[in-house]
Enzyme design. Sequence first.
Site, PDB file in Angstrom:
ATOM      1  N   HIS A 272      -2.153  41.067 -53.306  1.00  0.00           N
ATOM      2  CA  HIS A 272      -2.407  40.755 -54.718  1.00  0.00           C
ATOM      3  C   HIS A 272      -1.070  40.631 -55.467  1.00  0.00           C
ATOM      4  CE1 HIS A 272      -4.287  40.417 -58.477  1.00  0.00           C
ATOM      5  NE2 HIS A 272      -4.947  41.559 -58.572  1.00  0.00           N
ATOM      6  N   HIS A 311      -2.688  28.545 -52.998  1.00  0.00           N
ATOM      7  CA  HIS A 311      -3.444  29.456 -53.868  1.00  0.00           C
ATOM      8  C   HIS A 311      -4.922  29.287 -53.570  1.00  0.00           C
ATOM      9  CE1 HIS A 311      -4.892  31.424 -57.534  1.00  0.00           C
ATOM     10  NE2 HIS A 311      -3.707  32.006 -57.551  1.00  0.00           N
ATOM     11  N   ASP A 367       4.277  32.959 -57.961  1.00  0.00           N
ATOM     12  CA  ASP A 367       5.205  33.900 -57.332  1.00  0.00           C
ATOM     13  C   ASP A 367       6.442  33.232 -56.755  1.00  0.00           C
ATOM     14  OD1 ASP A 367       3.761  36.272 -57.774  1.00  0.00           O
ATOM     15  OD2 ASP A 367       2.318  35.618 -56.277  1.00  0.00           O
TER      16      ASP A 367
HETATM   17  C1  COA Z   1      -2.578  32.186 -51.376  1.00  0.00           C
HETATM   18  C2  COA Z   1      -3.252  32.003 -50.008  1.00  0.00           C
HETATM   19  C3  COA Z   1      -3.621  33.387 -49.444  1.00  0.00           C
HETATM   20  C4  COA Z   1      -4.525  31.172 -50.224  1.00  0.00           C
HETATM   21  O1  COA Z   1      -5.192  31.114 -49.031  1.00  0.00           O
HETATM   22  P1  COA Z   1      -6.543  30.303 -48.811  1.00  0.00           P
HETATM   23  O2  COA Z   1      -7.077  29.755 -50.061  1.00  0.00           O
HETATM   24  O3  COA Z   1      -7.436  31.191 -48.009  1.00  0.00           O
HETATM   25  O4  COA Z   1      -6.052  29.054 -47.979  1.00  0.00           O
HETATM   26  P2  COA Z   1      -6.124  28.912 -46.413  1.00  0.00           P
HETATM   27  O5  COA Z   1      -5.530  30.116 -45.757  1.00  0.00           O
HETATM   28  O6  COA Z   1      -7.539  28.538 -46.067  1.00  0.00           O
HETATM   29  O7  COA Z   1      -5.166  27.689 -46.163  1.00  0.00           O
HETATM   30  C5  COA Z   1      -5.579  26.333 -45.935  1.00  0.00           C
HETATM   31  C6  COA Z   1      -4.594  25.709 -44.946  1.00  0.00           C
HETATM   32  O8  COA Z   1      -3.263  25.719 -45.500  1.00  0.00           O
HETATM   33  C7  COA Z   1      -2.393  26.522 -44.696  1.00  0.00           C
HETATM   34  N1  COA Z   1      -1.593  27.344 -45.623  1.00  0.00           N
HETATM   35  C8  COA Z   1      -2.017  27.967 -46.738  1.00  0.00           C
HETATM   36  N2  COA Z   1      -0.990  28.553 -47.364  1.00  0.00           N
HETATM   37  C9  COA Z   1       0.106  28.297 -46.621  1.00  0.00           C
HETATM   38  C10 COA Z   1       1.455  28.635 -46.760  1.00  0.00           C
HETATM   39  N3  COA Z   1       1.869  29.364 -47.802  1.00  0.00           N
HETATM   40  N4  COA Z   1       2.328  28.223 -45.829  1.00  0.00           N
HETATM   41  C11 COA Z   1       1.895  27.487 -44.785  1.00  0.00           C
HETATM   42  N5  COA Z   1       0.606  27.105 -44.589  1.00  0.00           N
HETATM   43  C12 COA Z   1      -0.270  27.509 -45.505  1.00  0.00           C
HETATM   44  C13 COA Z   1      -3.300  27.379 -43.836  1.00  0.00           C
HETATM   45  O9  COA Z   1      -2.664  27.759 -42.639  1.00  0.00           O
HETATM   46  C14 COA Z   1      -4.471  26.454 -43.623  1.00  0.00           C
HETATM   47  O10 COA Z   1      -4.071  25.501 -42.661  1.00  0.00           O
HETATM   48  P3  COA Z   1      -5.125  24.958 -41.571  1.00  0.00           P
HETATM   49  O11 COA Z   1      -6.160  24.229 -42.381  1.00  0.00           O
HETATM   50  O12 COA Z   1      -4.328  24.093 -40.670  1.00  0.00           O
HETATM   51  O13 COA Z   1      -5.684  26.178 -40.907  1.00  0.00           O
HETATM   52  C15 COA Z   1      -2.317  31.263 -49.039  1.00  0.00           C
HETATM   53  O14 COA Z   1      -2.028  29.987 -49.526  1.00  0.00           O
HETATM   54  C16 COA Z   1      -1.039  32.042 -48.759  1.00  0.00           C
HETATM   55  O15 COA Z   1      -1.040  32.918 -47.890  1.00  0.00           O
HETATM   56  N6  COA Z   1       0.095  31.745 -49.496  1.00  0.00           N
HETATM   57  C17 COA Z   1       1.314  32.458 -49.314  1.00  0.00           C
HETATM   58  C18 COA Z   1       1.236  33.816 -50.027  1.00  0.00           C
HETATM   59  C19 COA Z   1       1.344  33.692 -51.517  1.00  0.00           C
HETATM   60  O16 COA Z   1       2.185  32.997 -52.037  1.00  0.00           O
HETATM   61  N7  COA Z   1       0.448  34.411 -52.223  1.00  0.00           N
HETATM   62  C20 COA Z   1       0.445  34.465 -53.653  1.00  0.00           C
HETATM   63  C21 COA Z   1      -0.754  33.816 -54.239  1.00  0.00           C
HETATM   64  S1  COA Z   1      -0.604  33.810 -56.028  1.00  0.00           S
END
Ligand code: COA
Length: 434
Positions: A272, A311, A367
């Site tokens: 979070h 996101h 972030d």
């Molecule tokens: C924020 C987050 C958890 C959202 O996740 P989500 O909505 O569940 O998205 P998904 O994990 O389903 O991602 C969709 C696709 O993009 C990829 N992806 C998502 N975020 C990514 C990232 N930061 N870097 C590389 N690949 C990423 C996933 O591997 C997935 O690929 P695939 O379809 O080949 O499997 C994710 O984007 C992430 O981990 N970001 C980095 C952490 C971060 O910055 N968090 C702060 C949020 S405010």
Amino acid sequence: MTDVAAKDSLTVRDNRTGEEYDIAITDNTIAAKDLGQIRLTDDDPGLATYDPGFVNTASCRSAVTFIDGDKGILEYRGYPIEQLAEKSNFLEVAYLLIHGSLPTKEQYDTWVHEITYHTFVHENVKGFMHGFRYDAHPMGMLMASVGALSTFYPDARNISDADNRHMQIVRMIAKMPTLGAWSFRHAQGKPFVYPDNDLGYTANFLSMLFKMSEQKFEADERLVKALDVLFILHADHEQNCSTNAVRSVGSSQVDPYSAVAAGVGALYGPLHGGANEAVLRMLKRIGSKDNIPAFIEGVKDGNERLMGFGHRVYKNFDPRATIIKKACDDVFEVTGVNPLLEIAKELEKIALEDEYFVKRKLYPNVDFYSGLIYEAFQFPPEMFTVLFAIGRTPGWLAQWSELVQDKDQKIARPKQIYTGDRELTFTAASERWA
Ligand SMILES: CC(C)(COP(=O)(O)OP(=O)(O)OC[C@H]1O[C@@H](n2cnc3c(N)ncnc32)[C@H](O)[C@@H]1OP(=O)(O)O)[C@@H](O)C(=O)NCCC(=O)NCCS
């Protein structure tokens, strides 16, 4: 068949029984309890939904914050975040979130006066905070001390009284910076600095953080403005994990200090509030612009994650990221450029053109740049989440206030799908071990 009007309804056929049900659709949702009528036998508890993480379940009606993730829209009480960040200030935004409309001049002056004159905490809070270990995480200290305020204001449990709720809301918004700053000073072994009520909200926070022997600590106006904008950007984000925690705990009708302490606890978790710290670690590991292509290849091969990108809700851009990028420039004008900024900007440029990221709709989130700003202020990474918590406090309280006045709300009590054993026969230990 039930007799709901055909148009705004969902017809469900239970293939186990051949029975059909019409379920009303209101605001693009169905009421989960309506599924309870779908049952095999009279003593069957009825159909329920399974939704870990509430990814497709609305838990409340709310008029506080609107998000359209596909269009990159974030509005507090209907006002776009871009306009609030540019033209308002954190205390006015806090008023807007709590009261639902913008203040008149008189209301604003009263609000600022109230918040300013509640920044001090009871002297015993100071003694209590001194009791933490020298290396205590400031977020743990903040969580414990905001929870402890419930013992200083036992009348706060009277949550059905509107004046009483207002009093606690004012106290909490006013005292969070004091508690946050003292958590920081404790880790540094520095004396606690009392609030300076001549200063504005954010300037006073900086004074409590950084003042040493000078008579008065007056931070550069550009830094005060940048931190104020960061507080605005974090002030609310509808039903996120910590807000859900505040609402869930608040639904037991506990006092708001205890409910907000639960929110601070939820925010403490790395999924979070901790992503900006991960961005900084990533940028430091990349080390120079020359290493970016290899890093991007690692991300595409699935060995790395580009922290600060992507996101759950925003799929085109995070409106907060655009504002933060501008704040970065303002801060670095005062503090000098953080060499990691160059790496961040180059990384963003390359990623935004790369098919892997474009196809998956991965854009910088709030972030990606906020950690760089916090580092420029010389905050250690453990403080980043404390800053987030101070900004989020008006949002938590607006949502809590909405919850306690919402007649639809009940104590939060999700269902489960039981997967354990049943009806075993217990044998006493003396017999089992004989
Ligand atoms: C924020 C987050 C958890 C959202 O996740 P989500 O909505 O569940 O998205 P998904 O994990 O389903 O991602 C969709 C696709 O993009 C990829 N992806 C998502 N975020 C990514 C990232 N930061 N870097 C590389 N690949 C990423 C996933 O591997 C997935 O690929 P695939 O379809 O080949 O499997 C994710 O984007 C992430 O981990 N970001 C980095 C952490 C971060 O910055 N968090 C702060 C949020 S405010």
